[in-house]
Design an enzyme around this catalytic site. Sequence first.
Site, PDB file in Angstrom:
ATOM      1  CB  SER A   1     -21.128  33.143 -11.077  1.00  0.00           C
ATOM      2  OG  SER A   1     -22.054  32.659 -12.434  1.00  0.00           O
TER       3      SER A   1
ATOM      4  CG  HIS B   1     -23.458  37.481 -13.409  1.00  0.00           C
ATOM      5  ND1 HIS B   1     -24.043  36.908 -12.570  1.00  0.00           N
ATOM      6  CD2 HIS B   1     -22.732  36.493 -13.792  1.00  0.00           C
ATOM      7  CE1 HIS B   1     -23.887  36.048 -12.044  1.00  0.00           C
ATOM      8  NE2 HIS B   1     -22.828  35.303 -13.199  1.00  0.00           N
TER       9      HIS B   1
END
Length: 304
Positions: free
Chosen positions: A86, A190
């Site tokens: 991430s 996300h």
Amino acid sequence: MLVLVAPGQGSQTPGFLTEWLELPGAADRVAAWSDAIGLDLAHYGTKADADEIRDTAVAQPLLVAAGLLSASALGDIAPGAVAGHSVGEITAAALSGVLDDAAALSLVRKRGLAMADAAAITETGMAALLGGDPEVTVPHLEKLGLTPANINGGGQIVAAGTMEQIATLEADKPEGVRRVVPLKVAGAFHTHHMGPAVETLAEAAKALAPADPKVAYVSNKDGRAVASGAEVLERLVGQVANPVRWDLCMETFKELGVTALLELCPGGTLTGLAKRALPGVKTLALKTPADLDAGRELVAEHAA
């Protein structure tokens, strides 16, 4: 062959930067970064409580700064590949030479603010599912309107969506899932909920001049090693609203012949996943400067 990896949001803990700032030159370096991005990284890394550093706009720059600081403390290293989970992908972009440190910190500051703004629109969250089969879990999540935002390998999937959807998941677990553990993050990262942040980052990216990576850069999008700096930057922008496929990143580590994995500060999460998914690969997490000697030994043994 060594892969250097950078952890993502949720790995930060109160005071985790304290000992790192005692290293020669570290405090001055962090102070310069703080001035450049308008955020007191030293304060948040040493004195702030858990709620303060849970703030997306704070946590993300703090993690990238910690990753860069711990990497530099290792000395000159030549990993065969880099990757980040991430927000750790921005750390990896700097380590591979795609962005310089200043550009990486500037981009992550804008990312954190944009994702915090997007998260404020709807009350959302994330939860880790322990156990279960992805072929059963993913369709179940989609049935509940949730996104499998992180497919981490080692039997771990992180679901994301509204708080109502997370509550439904806790009451209606997929078959084989032992526990649903809410994560200390401030939004459904996300997922489509982060769409507004993508637009902001796309505009910010126009001001950057990425270089091509000097080592293999393994992308969260599909686990592919990306050779173009422009493509790395494009993926960094789109990544905030798309799932993290760490499972595919680890598959690529296997294909590349990785023999050791070194996780930057605040390490622990990614080495835990690697121990389950990459048997035979040596792992080490940098948690405090006391881990640096072992880290240097691993580098000497496995880096080119």
